[in-house]
Structures are given as structure tokens and as C-alpha cells.
Write a protein that holds these residues in place. Structure first.
Motif, short mmCIF file in Angstrom:
data_model
loop_
_atom_site.label_atom_id
_atom_site.label_comp_id
_atom_site.label_asym_id
_atom_site.label_seq_id
_atom_site.Cartn_x
_atom_site.Cartn_y
_atom_site.Cartn_z
N SER A 111 -3.97 -5.23 -15.34
CA SER A 111 -3.07 -4.33 -15.81
C SER A 111 -1.79 -4.07 -15.01
O SER A 111 -2.02 -4.32 -13.76
N ARG A 112 -0.67 -3.67 -15.60
CA ARG A 112 0.46 -3.41 -14.87
C ARG A 112 -0.07 -2.22 -13.74
O ARG A 112 0.59 -2.13 -12.48
N GLU A 113 -0.69 -1.31 -14.39
CA GLU A 113 -0.96 -0.12 -13.54
C GLU A 113 -2.00 -0.24 -12.51
O GLU A 113 -2.13 0.63 -11.45
N ALA A 114 -2.98 -1.13 -12.90
CA ALA A 114 -4.00 -1.32 -11.83
C ALA A 114 -4.38 -2.86 -11.59
O ALA A 114 -5.39 -3.59 -12.05
N PRO A 115 -3.43 -3.65 -10.89
CA PRO A 115 -3.45 -4.97 -10.74
C PRO A 115 -4.21 -5.40 -9.76
O PRO A 115 -4.73 -4.48 -8.88
N VAL A 116 -4.83 -6.67 -9.41
CA VAL A 116 -5.82 -7.08 -8.35
C VAL A 116 -5.13 -7.34 -7.30
O VAL A 116 -5.47 -7.20 -6.16
N LEU A 117 -3.62 -7.72 -7.24
CA LEU A 117 -2.87 -7.97 -6.30
C LEU A 117 -1.65 -7.09 -6.13
O LEU A 117 -1.12 -6.79 -7.20
N THR A 118 -1.05 -6.38 -5.20
CA THR A 118 0.08 -5.88 -4.85
C THR A 118 0.89 -6.66 -3.67
O THR A 118 0.08 -7.15 -2.70
N LEU A 119 2.15 -6.66 -3.83
CA LEU A 119 2.71 -7.36 -2.66
C LEU A 119 3.70 -6.28 -1.71
O LEU A 119 4.26 -5.59 -2.45
N HIS A 120 3.67 -6.75 -0.44
CA HIS A 120 4.14 -5.67 0.73
C HIS A 120 4.84 -6.46 1.61
O HIS A 120 4.33 -7.38 2.48
N PRO A 121 6.36 -6.44 1.42
CA PRO A 121 7.08 -7.17 2.37
C PRO A 121 7.00 -6.33 3.75
O PRO A 121 6.82 -5.36 4.18
N PHE A 122 6.89 -7.51 4.98
CA PHE A 122 7.24 -7.01 6.14
C PHE A 122 8.36 -7.75 6.97
O PHE A 122 9.00 -8.86 6.39
N GLN A 123 8.80 -7.54 8.06
CA GLN A 123 9.76 -8.27 9.01
C GLN A 123 9.37 -8.52 10.15
O GLN A 123 8.47 -7.91 10.69
N VAL A 124 9.77 -9.56 10.88
CA VAL A 124 9.49 -9.86 12.08
C VAL A 124 9.79 -8.53 13.15
O VAL A 124 10.75 -8.07 13.10
N GLY A 125 8.76 -8.40 13.95
CA GLY A 125 9.01 -7.09 15.00
C GLY A 125 7.95 -5.85 14.38
O GLY A 125 7.84 -5.11 15.07
N ASP A 126 7.63 -5.90 13.00
CA ASP A 126 7.13 -4.91 12.46
C ASP A 126 5.36 -4.94 13.19
O ASP A 126 5.18 -5.95 13.44
N ARG A 127 5.04 -3.56 13.05
CA ARG A 127 3.59 -3.60 13.44
C ARG A 127 2.97 -2.86 12.66
O ARG A 127 2.98 -1.62 12.15
N LEU A 128 1.92 -3.65 11.91
CA LEU A 128 1.31 -3.10 10.71
C LEU A 128 -0.13 -2.49 11.35
O LEU A 128 -0.72 -2.79 12.20
N ASP A 129 -0.61 -1.45 10.41
CA ASP A 129 -1.80 -0.48 10.85
C ASP A 129 -2.54 -0.90 9.68
O ASP A 129 -2.39 -0.29 8.82
N LEU A 130 -3.37 -1.96 9.91
CA LEU A 130 -4.59 -1.84 8.75
C LEU A 130 -6.03 -1.63 9.20
O LEU A 130 -6.66 -1.99 9.91
N GLY A 131 -6.30 -0.30 8.72
CA GLY A 131 -7.64 -0.01 8.89
C GLY A 131 -7.52 0.27 10.34
O GLY A 131 -8.89 0.50 10.88
N GLY A 132 -6.63 0.78 11.10
CA GLY A 132 -6.69 1.08 12.46
C GLY A 132 -6.64 0.08 13.34
O GLY A 132 -6.54 0.06 14.58
N ARG A 133 -6.40 -1.05 12.83
CA ARG A 133 -6.18 -2.32 13.63
C ARG A 133 -4.64 -2.78 13.65
O ARG A 133 -3.87 -2.69 12.57
N ALA A 134 -4.02 -2.81 14.82
CA ALA A 134 -2.50 -2.93 15.16
C ALA A 134 -2.27 -4.71 15.17
O ALA A 134 -3.14 -5.37 15.87
N ILE A 135 -1.33 -4.84 14.04
CA ILE A 135 -1.01 -6.33 13.93
C ILE A 135 0.37 -6.59 13.93
O ILE A 135 1.06 -6.14 12.93
N GLU A 136 0.79 -7.09 15.10
CA GLU A 136 2.43 -7.41 15.13
C GLU A 136 3.00 -8.70 14.39
O GLU A 136 2.35 -9.71 14.66
N VAL A 137 4.13 -8.71 13.76
CA VAL A 137 4.51 -9.89 13.21
C VAL A 137 5.46 -10.58 14.44
O VAL A 137 6.47 -9.96 14.63
N LEU A 138 5.31 -11.73 14.54
CA LEU A 138 5.94 -12.54 15.42
C LEU A 138 6.71 -13.55 14.76
O LEU A 138 6.65 -13.90 13.68
#
Length: 261
Positions: A111-138
Motif C-alpha cells: 500500500s502507499r501507506e505501508a510499502p515494502v521499500l522507501t527511497l532515501h537520497p544522499f550526496q557525496v560526502g554524506d555520513r550515514l548512521d545506520l543502526g550506529g554504524r557510520a558509512i561515508e559516501v565517497l
């Protein structure tokens, strides 16, 4: 943190799976054909997918994964799987895959309200925090907008980083950034042998000679794993790689290999 190689080939054949890495149990880095070797319960445990770029060998597992786990995740009340990528990569997924012609739009299903996928943009240089794990976009330099990733092993590792370049040709910006990081592993592509140097240039991939020039910009002595070699080209590519005069420890990446941070 543990990183497991699900696939690392530049194309498919018996025994060859395209690019996918599993970080711990819940983060997928690229979604090539190697994803299909995971059992269903392991697929259902994936909460995040990080994409380097939009080419098919790196994204084709996403639509099939979404279809496989939709019911399990819905029954368990799990949130949507978050797909993280450059805006251009997400737009390519929406336009060319989740368009109702190639595959249903799982950003609106079940459903639109509860899809199985959601899309999340990032940019080069961003530092993502995924469950306490830091991942930098190169940065990466490829024929479509592309990135690499640096996974921070955390304080226990002295903030050593596992780095994946993604698909890339020569890229000075990458080495400028890596000079500021402590590296434990570098996973870098070398898709073609020197006999196909012109094809490597046109497609913005590396060959052994170009790899040598790139690695000359990296100080110290690092464990370097070569990925994205085409089926049938392993001997030619690795002969060129092993002929390089490099202080780094060079070897071919293998499916099933695990790297610990």
C-alpha cells in the motif's frame, strides 16, 4: 562488524555472481545476483540497501528481494526496507524498474501507506548512521552518477575503514579523501585486462595499468581486494595486477569471503 561477499563478478556465468556485500545481517551494499544465494529469512532481515549506481548488475536484486520478503515483513510488522542512493540512481529505479512495465512499484506496495521499500537520497560526502554504524559516501567516476562507500569500524577498530570504490575509472578525489582515513581493507574494481585498456577507458572502469597509477596515490601498505573482474578474465587481469610494483597486498576478491572490522 562483519562484511560478507555475496557476489563480486563483473557479469554472470556458472559460479559467478554480480556485486553484493552484506554488512552484518541487515545492510546490503549493492544488490547484484549474489543476493539470491541468501535464504529467505536472511533476505527478510535486510533493513537497508546502499547503492553505488544504477547499472543492472548492481541493482537487479532489489525488485526480486522486495517481492520475496513483502509478506514476511508485513506479517511481522517490520518497517519498509530503506534504499539509499544518489537522487539520480533513485530516479532511474523509479523510471526504469518500478514502472509497472518491468516490475510493480514496490514503493507503493502492498500500500502507499505501508510499502515494502522507501527511497532515501544522499550526496557525496554524506555520513550515514545506520543502526550506529557510520558509512561515508565517497566519490566515484563512472558513466552514470556513482559513488563508493567507507564503513567506519568504530572505536574498537581504531576507526579503521572498509572501503569499496564501486565502479570507477581514475578518480583523484577518491585518493584525496582516503589520505585522511585509516584503511583496513580497500575493495577496488579492475574490470578489464590491459589488452582491453581502450574499452576500460570508454566504460570508465580500471585495468591493471590504471589500477597501478591509482594505488600509487595511496600511502602505506593496505590489503587491497580486486573486484568486478569479468568471467573468464581472472587470469589475465590478475597477471597484470600481480606484475604491478606496489607496496600494497593485492589479491582477488572471492564470493563467500568475509572481512571483519
Amino acid at each position: 562488524m562483519n562484511i560478507r561477499v555475496l557476489g563480486c563478478s563483473g557479469a554472470i556465468a556458472a559460479g559467478y555472481k554480480t556485486t553484493a556485500f552484506l554488512l552484518d545481517d541487515d545492510v546490503l551494499i549493492d544488490a547484484g545476483t549474489g543476493v539470491g544465494d541468501l535464504p529467505l529469512d536472511a533476505l527478510a532481515a535486510i533493513d537497508h540497501i546502499l547503492l553505488t549506481h544504477s547499472h543492472l548488475d548492481h541493482v537487479l536484486g532489489i525488485p526480486l528481494l522486495a517481492d520475496a520478503v513483502l509478506r514476511l515483513r508485513a506479517a511481522a510488522g517490520r518497517p519498509p526496507i530503506q534504499v539509499h542512493a544518489l537522487p539520480q540512481t533513485l530516479a532511474a529505479l523509479q523510471q526504469h524498474i518500478f514502472n509497472g512495465a518491468i516490475w510493480p512499484d514496490f514503493t507503493r506496495l502492498p500500500s502507499r501507506e505501508a510499502p515494502v521499500l522507501t527511497l532515501h537520497p544522499f550526496q557525496v560526502g554524506d555520513r550515514l548512521d545506520l543502526g550506529g554504524r557510520a558509512i561515508e559516501v565517497l566519490s566515484a567516476a563512472h558513466t552514470v552518477p556513482a559513488v563508493g562507500f567507507a564503513v567506519d569500524g568504530g572505536a574498537a577498530s581504531g576507526h579503521a575503514h572498509w572501503v569499496f570504490t564501486g565502479d570507477t575509472g581514475p578518480n583523484p578525489a577518491l585518493w584525496q579523501r582516503l589520505a585522511q582515513l585509516r584503511l583496513s581493507h580497500l575493495v577496488i574494481e579492475t574490470a578489464f585486462s590491459d589488452d582491453e585498456m581502450e574499452l576500460a577507458h570508454v566504460s570508465q572502469h580500471l585495468c591493471p595499468t590504471e589500477l597501478g597509477r591509482e594505488l600509487a596515490q595511496l600511502a602505506g601498505s593496505v590489503d587491497v581486494r580486486i573486484t568486478h573482474i569479468k568471467p573468464g578474465e581472472m587470469d589475465a587481469v590478475m597477471a597484470g595486477v600481480q606484475a604491478l610494483s606496489s607496496p600494497h597486498r593485492l589479491s582477488a576478491l572471492q564470493a563467500g569471503q568475509e572481512m571483519v572490522l
